[in-house]
Design a protein around this motif. Structure first.
Motif, PDB file in Angstrom:
ATOM      1  N   PHE A   1      -5.366  -2.405   9.697  1.00 47.40           N
ATOM      2  CA  PHE A   1      -5.151  -2.208   8.261  1.00 47.40           C
ATOM      3  C   PHE A   1      -4.862  -0.741   7.941  1.00 47.40           C
ATOM      4  O   PHE A   1      -4.181  -0.449   6.958  1.00 47.40           O
ATOM      5  N   GLY A   2      -5.399   0.169   8.723  1.00 49.51           N
ATOM      6  CA  GLY A   2      -5.130   1.590   8.527  1.00 49.51           C
ATOM      7  C   GLY A   2      -5.927   2.234   7.411  1.00 49.51           C
ATOM      8  O   GLY A   2      -6.251   3.407   7.485  1.00 49.51           O
ATOM      9  N   SER A   3      -6.232   1.493   6.341  1.00 51.67           N
ATOM     10  CA  SER A   3      -6.985   2.042   5.207  1.00 51.67           C
ATOM     11  C   SER A   3      -7.412   0.892   4.298  1.00 51.67           C
ATOM     12  O   SER A   3      -7.004  -0.255   4.486  1.00 51.67           O
ATOM     13  N   ILE A   4      -8.150   1.239   3.279  1.00 52.02           N
ATOM     14  CA  ILE A   4      -8.542   0.228   2.283  1.00 52.02           C
ATOM     15  C   ILE A   4      -7.299  -0.305   1.580  1.00 52.02           C
ATOM     16  O   ILE A   4      -7.191  -1.492   1.292  1.00 52.02           O
ATOM     17  N   ALA A   5      -6.334   0.575   1.333  1.00 53.53           N
ATOM     18  CA  ALA A   5      -5.079   0.143   0.701  1.00 53.53           C
ATOM     19  C   ALA A   5      -4.368  -0.894   1.565  1.00 53.53           C
ATOM     20  O   ALA A   5      -3.762  -1.838   1.050  1.00 53.53           O
ATOM     21  N   GLY A   6      -4.459  -0.738   2.890  1.00 53.12           N
ATOM     22  CA  GLY A   6      -3.843  -1.695   3.800  1.00 53.12           C
ATOM     23  C   GLY A   6      -4.453  -3.077   3.678  1.00 53.12           C
ATOM     24  O   GLY A   6      -3.760  -4.092   3.784  1.00 53.12           O
TER      25      GLY A   6
END
Length: 131
Positions: A16-21
């Motif tokens: 996902f790379g980040s919460i945004a992902g």
């Protein structure tokens, strides 16, 4: 509930790379609290079916009928504290006070035999709480 290894969790985070992902892939999972208000690691209600170790309130089946307080210092206000510095200060003052009382008692009862000394000790005890 299946367990996930550390490696699996790290792979998911990397994917996902980040919460945004997570939001982009609509991968958020809804969590609903159970009847006990638990959100995570929701408890297993089968625990209530176990035999109680002891229960003073109930006459039901239990493993132990006797109760004891275990180790009891009667000095919790002196011997426990959330901060190390305050605890250390309390303990040092308690030890100094105790040693002072021993010296005062020995001076006041100098020359008395053991039986008379033992009879007088209660008059020297102080149950002051820490400040």
């Amino acid at each position: 509930m299946a367990t996930t290894s550390q490696g699996d969790k790290l792979a998911i985070v990397s994917h996902f790379g980040s919460i945004a992902g997570i939001g982009k892939e609509q991968a958020w999972q809804s969590i609903t609290p159970d009847a006990h208000g638990d959100w995570l690691r929701q408890r297993d209600d089968s625990f209530g079916e176990f035999i109680a170790l002891g229960d003073k309130q109930s006459q039901g089946i239990k493993l132990f009928d006797n109760y004891a307080q275990g180790v009891l210092t009667s000095r919790d206000a002196w011997c426990y504290n959330a901060g190390k510095a305050v605890l250390e200060s309390n303990m040092k003052r308690m030890i100094a006070f105790y040693n002072g009382e021993v010296a005062r008692f020995n001076e006041a009862c100098a020359g008395l035999d053991r039986k008379l000394r033992d009879a007088k000790v209660d008059d020297f005890i102080s149950a002051d709480r820490p400040r």
